[in-house]
Design a protein around this motif. Sequence first.
Motif, mmCIF file in Angstrom:
data_model
loop_
_atom_site.group_PDB
_atom_site.id
_atom_site.type_symbol
_atom_site.label_atom_id
_atom_site.label_comp_id
_atom_site.label_asym_id
_atom_site.label_seq_id
_atom_site.Cartn_x
_atom_site.Cartn_y
_atom_site.Cartn_z
ATOM 1 N N THR A 118 0.812 -1.224 0.000
ATOM 2 C CA THR A 118 0.000 0.000 0.000
ATOM 3 C C THR A 118 0.842 1.269 0.000
ATOM 4 O O THR A 118 0.323 2.353 -0.279
ATOM 5 C CB THR A 118 -0.938 0.022 1.219
ATOM 6 O OG1 THR A 118 -0.157 0.033 2.433
ATOM 7 C CG2 THR A 118 -1.845 -1.188 1.227
ATOM 8 N N ASN A 122 -2.112 2.427 -4.335
ATOM 9 C CA ASN A 122 -3.340 2.668 -3.574
ATOM 10 C C ASN A 122 -4.517 2.772 -4.530
ATOM 11 O O ASN A 122 -4.341 2.774 -5.759
ATOM 12 C CB ASN A 122 -3.223 3.939 -2.716
ATOM 13 C CG ASN A 122 -2.891 5.166 -3.537
ATOM 14 O OD1 ASN A 122 -3.652 5.562 -4.423
ATOM 15 N ND2 ASN A 122 -1.750 5.791 -3.256
ATOM 16 N N THR A 128 -11.436 6.318 -3.703
ATOM 17 C CA THR A 128 -11.549 6.729 -2.300
ATOM 18 C C THR A 128 -12.751 7.632 -2.091
ATOM 19 O O THR A 128 -13.488 7.485 -1.097
ATOM 20 C CB THR A 128 -10.263 7.459 -1.854
ATOM 21 O OG1 THR A 128 -9.131 6.620 -2.079
ATOM 22 C CG2 THR A 128 -10.340 7.818 -0.379
#
Length: 277
Positions: A118, A122, A128
Motif C-alpha cells: 500500500t 493505492n 476513495t
Amino acid sequence: RKMKFGMSDKIILSIGYTLLGVFALAILIPLVYVVIASFMDPNVLNNQGISFHLKDWTLDAYKRVLENKMIWRGFANSFFYSIAFTVISVFVTILAAYPMSKKEFVGRKFFNAIFIITMFFNGGLIPTFILVNQLHLVNTIWAILLPGAFNVWNMILARTYYQSIPKELREASALDGASELQHFFKIMIPLMKPSFAAMGIYQGMQSWNNFLWPMIVTNSIDKITLPVGLQSLLSPYGNNYDILIARSCFAIIPILALFVCFQRYFIEGMTAGGVKG
C-alpha cells in the motif's frame, strides 16, 4: 578526547558538509525570499523585484489576508482537524504496530507485505471518494479525519521502536500478573513518547497542509480548511503576488513554529529504535 581523521575521512567529511550546506541554502534562500517579498509593495515587487529599502515595504498584503473571515474560519478548522487527525492516526498506528513487532504473531509476514504494497500502490482519489460517498461521510469532518489516518511509514517506525525495547520487560510484567493490555498501556506506551512526537509532528504537518482532499469532500464554508480558505483569495485579487506570498507565509508560520519547538523530540523519535530492523 578528539578523534583523529585520516585524509580520506577528511575528504569525505568535507564533501558531506558541502552537500549539506548546498541543500540548506536551497531551502533557506527561497524561504527568505518569500518572507521578504510578502512585506513588499506589489508595484515594486512586480517591476523591480526584491528591495531592502524600508520605504518599499508594506503590511497591506497581510491586512487583506487577515480581514478575510474565511481565512480565520479555515484557520480554526485546520487547527482542530490537525489535532484530531494526529490523535486518531497515532492511536491507530501504535495499535497496529504492536502485534507486528512480535515474531510469534501468526501472519506477521503476510500483513507486513500487504502494508508495504500500500506504500507503492493505492486505490486512487476517485475510488476513495466513491467509498467515502457511499459511507455518507461527504461534507463531514470524518471525511477529512479518517482517510489516511493509518500511515504505513509510521507503523514501521513504531514497530521498530517496539522491537528495540527489551523483552525482559514483558517477562517481568507477566510475573507481576499484568495482562497483554496492561503491559501495552502501562509499560510500552510511556516508553513510546519519543516515537509519538515524530509521528505526531509528521501527521500534524500532513493534515495542516492538506488541500486537495478537503476541497473535494467538503462543500460548506463552516468546514473548510486553511489552505482551501487561502485559495479563495485568488478570485478577488487575481494574480497579485504580494497577496499570494502573504497567504503562503500565513499558512506556514504555525507549522514552522511547531517544528522549531519540537524538533528535538522529532529527531529523537526518528532515530529511536534504530538499532534494530
